[in-house]
Design a protein around this motif. Structure first.
Motif, mmCIF file in Angstrom:
data_model
loop_
_atom_site.group_PDB
_atom_site.id
_atom_site.type_symbol
_atom_site.label_atom_id
_atom_site.label_comp_id
_atom_site.label_asym_id
_atom_site.label_seq_id
_atom_site.Cartn_x
_atom_site.Cartn_y
_atom_site.Cartn_z
ATOM 1 N N ILE A 271 22.305 43.772 0.843
ATOM 2 C CA ILE A 271 22.183 43.090 0.056
ATOM 3 C C ILE A 271 22.638 41.435 0.157
ATOM 4 O O ILE A 271 21.875 40.541 0.111
ATOM 5 N N MET A 272 23.860 41.694 0.591
ATOM 6 C CA MET A 272 24.568 40.066 0.039
ATOM 7 C C MET A 272 24.731 39.202 1.786
ATOM 8 O O MET A 272 25.612 39.175 1.994
ATOM 9 N N TYR A 273 23.461 38.796 1.784
ATOM 10 C CA TYR A 273 22.791 37.907 2.870
ATOM 11 C C TYR A 273 22.627 38.766 4.379
ATOM 12 O O TYR A 273 23.028 38.261 5.093
ATOM 13 N N GLN A 274 22.963 39.955 4.033
ATOM 14 C CA GLN A 274 21.813 40.864 5.065
ATOM 15 C C GLN A 274 22.873 40.886 6.081
ATOM 16 O O GLN A 274 22.492 40.329 7.364
ATOM 17 N N GLY A 275 24.071 41.467 5.958
ATOM 18 C CA GLY A 275 25.003 41.226 6.924
ATOM 19 C C GLY A 275 25.945 40.174 7.018
ATOM 20 O O GLY A 275 27.051 40.184 8.225
ATOM 21 N N ARG A 276 26.521 39.025 5.664
ATOM 22 C CA ARG A 276 27.717 38.923 6.219
ATOM 23 C C ARG A 276 28.087 38.683 6.480
ATOM 24 O O ARG A 276 28.757 38.335 6.960
ATOM 25 N N TYR A 277 28.730 39.805 5.564
ATOM 26 C CA TYR A 277 30.394 40.169 5.903
ATOM 27 C C TYR A 277 30.781 41.236 6.598
ATOM 28 O O TYR A 277 31.425 42.150 6.048
ATOM 29 N N SER A 278 29.354 41.637 7.326
ATOM 30 C CA SER A 278 29.718 42.884 8.304
ATOM 31 C C SER A 278 30.820 42.482 9.476
ATOM 32 O O SER A 278 30.750 40.795 9.516
ATOM 33 N N GLY A 279 31.359 43.103 10.505
ATOM 34 C CA GLY A 279 31.664 43.078 11.831
ATOM 35 C C GLY A 279 33.409 42.694 10.803
ATOM 36 O O GLY A 279 33.904 42.823 9.953
ATOM 37 N N LEU A 280 33.758 41.642 11.814
ATOM 38 C CA LEU A 280 35.048 40.645 12.090
ATOM 39 C C LEU A 280 35.485 39.950 10.825
ATOM 40 O O LEU A 280 36.273 39.473 10.314
ATOM 41 N N GLY A 281 34.199 39.176 10.853
ATOM 42 C CA GLY A 281 34.718 37.906 9.744
ATOM 43 C C GLY A 281 34.674 36.512 10.788
ATOM 44 O O GLY A 281 35.011 36.054 10.726
ATOM 45 N N THR A 282 34.821 36.485 12.180
ATOM 46 C CA THR A 282 34.310 35.428 12.939
ATOM 47 C C THR A 282 33.418 34.118 12.066
ATOM 48 O O THR A 282 33.763 33.800 12.795
ATOM 49 N N ASN A 283 32.429 34.831 12.268
ATOM 50 C CA ASN A 283 31.389 34.311 11.281
ATOM 51 C C ASN A 283 31.675 33.376 10.001
ATOM 52 O O ASN A 283 31.649 31.833 10.515
ATOM 53 N N LEU A 284 32.730 34.017 9.679
ATOM 54 C CA LEU A 284 32.917 32.985 8.509
ATOM 55 C C LEU A 284 34.114 31.820 9.016
ATOM 56 O O LEU A 284 35.086 30.916 8.576
ATOM 57 N N ILE A 285 35.141 31.734 9.950
ATOM 58 C CA ILE A 285 36.386 31.507 11.076
ATOM 59 C C ILE A 285 35.724 30.346 11.198
ATOM 60 O O ILE A 285 35.998 29.230 11.097
ATOM 61 N N ASP A 286 34.283 30.795 12.021
ATOM 62 C CA ASP A 286 33.623 30.305 12.677
ATOM 63 C C ASP A 286 33.336 28.875 11.729
ATOM 64 O O ASP A 286 33.366 27.292 11.811
ATOM 65 N N ALA A 287 32.585 28.641 10.444
ATOM 66 C CA ALA A 287 32.483 28.294 9.528
ATOM 67 C C ALA A 287 33.290 27.416 8.943
ATOM 68 O O ALA A 287 32.927 25.939 8.470
ATOM 69 N N SER A 288 34.292 27.764 8.634
ATOM 70 C CA SER A 288 35.799 27.404 8.210
ATOM 71 C C SER A 288 36.072 25.398 9.271
ATOM 72 O O SER A 288 36.648 25.352 8.505
ATOM 73 N N PHE A 289 35.627 26.199 10.212
ATOM 74 C CA PHE A 289 36.679 24.778 10.928
ATOM 75 C C PHE A 289 35.300 24.126 11.910
ATOM 76 O O PHE A 289 36.160 23.616 12.477
ATOM 77 N N SER A 290 34.205 24.171 11.976
ATOM 78 C CA SER A 290 32.818 24.049 12.095
ATOM 79 C C SER A 290 31.847 23.369 11.415
ATOM 80 O O SER A 290 31.109 23.185 11.165
ATOM 81 N N ALA A 291 32.396 23.440 10.200
ATOM 82 C CA ALA A 291 31.940 22.008 9.132
ATOM 83 C C ALA A 291 31.013 23.194 8.646
ATOM 84 O O ALA A 291 29.056 22.114 8.097
#
Length: 404
Positions: A271-291
């Motif tokens: 429900i929450m963005y179809q897996g945005r919070y699945s896995g390690l969370g490296t997607n959030l880390i990458d987004a934090s340091f790549s605008a």
């Protein structure tokens, strides 16, 4: 004659320890590389097919948990067993722990659970070092070899050997360092990191370009950020421990528990963005340091869903999600404290991890190794504030309470 005999014996013991540390580092680095690269492939497959895989999170967890309990026996205690050996309440970590935790974590990530990976690295490092120590006739030094293996496991997977050394030395007993394991941990950590890197496991590094003068105003801003990060680590550790206790009391059978909570987790994750919070969370880390796009609530949702996943009994760890929680929170907090976003995200990356694990030097050096040693004073200030605010809580409830 006695002095020469004593000296020869000490030299022999030292040689055995050095050779054993090299062997531990080599084996653990190889296992870390295998585990890490398969995990990356598994995570990539999930990202491409998340809508088809998330519904099977609960069934996969139930099948694996049943097999782990049935055939893994005491190995199913996982980190609890590792800490018991570290505190010399147990002496043996069975080798079967390694394939179980590796496969279990791959399944967690394939089917979309929100979890980390350091738990596997630390456990496989501890298992290898326990086996090498007993084979070398050093069973009486089980806690020393355990710290050595933990350092190797952490260093091989994250490619941060200095942070790994301090993590292994300070995590077992709060406020106390296991100095007798310093030499062996150093050798094993750098060996594991080098071997894993040679075998293709890449290190995560970010070149920050956030020049900030370290004056009184900046010190105050860093301290405020550290307090927020420390309280966030406290929130994570306290929530994880209480949720584990609550679920274990309400749903005592682990297979049933992981099935019920797994269904809830998979629904929420979809429900929450179809897996945005699945896995390690490296997607959030990458987004934090790549605008990239970071929402103001990303850190909180990642925190809650990781707590739910781990409390249900899924294999993995907490450290990489803690990195992502800290980094995404740092992006939001930077607008409040008036510090550069990338720098604040880097501070959160390190400090939330330190607070949640109740470690002090490890997060400082992981920040330095990932983001640059010239930022060490900034990490020191933020991690000090975070450490002082975590109220002695930890994601590892088996930590002994030492002097703090």
């Amino acid at each position: 004659m006695i002095d020469r005999y004593t000296q020869n014996k000490k030299a022999g013991n030292l040689l055995v320890l050095i050779v054993a540390s090299l062997i531990i580092g080599g084996i653990v680095g190889s296992l870390d590389s295998l585990f890490g690269q398969v995990l990356l492939a598994v995570s990539g497959a999930r990202e491409q097919n998340v809508q088809y895989l998330l519904p099977f999170l609960a069934p996969a967890g139930m099948i694996f948990t049943y097999l782990f309990i049935t055939y893994g026996k005491n190995a199913s205690q996982g980190m609890t067993l590792v800490f018991r050996v570290g505190h010399e309440k147990e002496s043996v970590i069975p080798k079967r722990l390694i394939p179980f935790v590796m496969v279990g974590t791959w399944l967690t990530h394939l089917f979309g659970g929100s979890a980390g990976r350091e738990g596997v690295a630390v456990q496989l490092g501890a298992t290898v070092s326990n086996w090498v120590g007993r084979y070398a006739g050093r069973g009486s030094q089980s806690s020393l070899f355990l710290a050595t293996g933990m350092a190797a496991g952490f260093a091989g997977l994250f490619q941060t050997p200095i942070a790994a050394i301090f993590f292994a030395l300070e995590v077992l007993v709060i406020g106390s360092f296991k100095y007798e394991a310093l030499l062996s941990s150093t050798i094993a950590a750098f060996t594991a990191s080098a071997v894993a890197g040679k075998l293709g496991l890449e290190a995560f590094t970010v070149a920050l370009n956030s020049p900030v003068q370290l004056n009184g105003t900046t010190l105050l801003k860093l301290a405020v950020a550290g307090v927020v990060f420390g309280l966030t680590g406290l929130l994570f550790a306290a929530s994880l421990n209480r949720t584990k206790q609550y679920l274990a009391a309400r749903i005592s059978h682990p297979v049933v528990r992981i099935g019920i909570i797994g269904v809830i987790a998979s629904c929420l994750l979809f429900i929450m963005y179809q897996g945005r919070y699945s896995g390690l969370g490296t997607n959030l880390i990458d987004a934090s340091f790549s605008a990239g796009t970071i929402y103001s609530y990303d850190w909180l949702l990642k925190l809650l869903l990781t707590v739910l996943t781990i409390s249900a009994g899924f294999q993995g760890g907490e450290v990489t999600p803690l990195f992502s929680i800290g980094a995404s929170l740092g992006m939001v907090l930077s607008q409040v404290v008036g510090l550069p976003p990338a720098l604040t995200a880097a501070m959160g990356y390190a400090a939330v991890f330190g607070s949640a694990t109740n470690t002090f030097l490890a997060p400082i050096f992981i920040g330095a190794e990932v983001f640059g040693f010239h930022y060490t004073p900034y990490f020191f200030i933020v991690c000090t504030a975070a450490y002082l605010c975590n109220m002695n809580k930890s994601i590892y409830p088996q930590q002994k309470q030492g002097i703090r």
